[in-house]
Design a protein around this motif. Sequence first.
Motif, short mmCIF file in Angstrom:
data_model
loop_
_atom_site.label_atom_id
_atom_site.label_comp_id
_atom_site.label_asym_id
_atom_site.label_seq_id
_atom_site.Cartn_x
_atom_site.Cartn_y
_atom_site.Cartn_z
N TYR A 41 0.70 -1.16 -0.03
CA TYR A 41 -0.10 0.03 0.13
C TYR A 41 1.05 1.11 -0.07
O TYR A 41 0.71 2.22 -0.58
N ILE A 42 1.98 1.27 0.51
CA ILE A 42 2.82 2.62 0.51
C ILE A 42 3.33 2.80 -0.75
O ILE A 42 3.51 3.71 -1.19
N ASP A 43 3.25 1.70 -1.82
CA ASP A 43 3.77 2.23 -3.15
C ASP A 43 2.51 2.98 -3.67
O ASP A 43 2.84 3.85 -4.44
N THR A 44 1.42 2.68 -3.40
CA THR A 44 0.19 3.46 -3.81
C THR A 44 0.29 4.99 -3.22
O THR A 44 -0.13 6.01 -4.00
N TYR A 45 0.73 4.92 -1.97
CA TYR A 45 0.85 6.33 -1.44
C TYR A 45 1.68 7.40 -2.21
O TYR A 45 1.60 8.35 -2.24
N LEU A 46 2.98 6.70 -2.50
CA LEU A 46 4.08 7.35 -3.22
C LEU A 46 3.62 7.54 -4.62
O LEU A 46 3.93 8.75 -5.17
N ARG A 47 3.04 6.87 -5.35
CA ARG A 47 2.69 6.83 -6.57
C ARG A 47 1.61 8.13 -6.56
O ARG A 47 1.47 8.90 -7.50
N GLY A 48 0.48 8.02 -5.79
CA GLY A 48 -0.36 9.15 -5.63
C GLY A 48 -0.02 10.38 -5.06
O GLY A 48 -0.77 11.54 -5.34
N GLY A 49 1.18 10.58 -4.36
CA GLY A 49 1.47 11.90 -4.09
C GLY A 49 1.24 12.30 -2.49
O GLY A 49 1.68 12.96 -1.82
N LEU A 50 0.41 10.98 -1.88
CA LEU A 50 0.31 11.34 -0.45
C LEU A 50 1.77 11.17 0.58
O LEU A 50 1.78 11.89 1.31
#
Length: 320
Positions: A41-50
């Motif tokens: 899930y941290i990959d999605t946070y980094l991808r999305g800019g969170l």
Amino acid sequence: MRAVRVEAHGGPEVLVPAEVPEPDVGAEDVLVDLTAAGVNYIDTYLRGGLYPATLPTVPGLEGAGTVRSVGSAVTDLAVGDTVAFCDGPGAYAEVAAIPAARCVPVPTGVPVDVAAAALLQGLTAHYLLHDTYAVQPGDVVLVHAGAGGMGLLLCQMASALGATVIATTSTAEKASLARDAGAAHVVGYGSFADDVRSLTSGAGVAAVYDGVGATTFDGSLASLRVRGVLALYGAASGPVPPVDPQRLNTAGSVYLTRPSLGWHVRTTSELRSRAASVYGAVADGSLSVRVGGRYPLHAAADAHRELEGRTTTGKLLLVP
């Protein structure tokens, strides 16, 4: 080499397959030919800019493979060693350059793809259960998303420590997986706080391990016993809005913490000690790691869509 690159923050569509140069190897690095990369899930946070990231970048924090070459200052790893890591970046690729101090030797008896699947979530489960709230025999704890990669590990490890585990899931199939992993009770998300109170004769749980975030936070707080601990370790449903500390008082003088892995593996010694505990349990069969899906590199966007859509169980891997 083949890789996946993010050039702008956004949805899964910004994960673009690309040919990029192999990374440079510094004096304290090792070059790893990757067998598998973990999708987290941290990959999605980094991808999305969170979470902040310098773009363009090859994402992916976790992987495992074979050391191809070592930097001039590396003395504790050698060409041909099997290693894993969980604080890349650069794992969504065929090859990654990783600081040797952040690599973990993979023991005999742990398949390389399983090593990639187990490390980040296994280390997270380890610190949550041993440090954030140290589970004691007889405790009752609540684990959200009990059939996800983290949830399945938390259920197994908490029950092995002597806890009674209550897990939340969204489907009958996921409920069955959580029970198989050691959950004594499985409830849905709709009224889980009421269900927890009923299952504990009104007392509540010693700890809630919550990686879901916004949609579960209020119920998690309402599920705690007096002086219980809410470990908010992720935000799969979105970040939790600011919290009035007075709510912790009225809930029973409870504790709220937002832990993360980096603060629990600050040194190579601590990283490798925790990893040895996790991999030892995998090797002796006391900890099972469910790989819920394997995707080729060019399908990284599909892996993210399915992860964020909460249609998956266990851990997802990218296979170069």
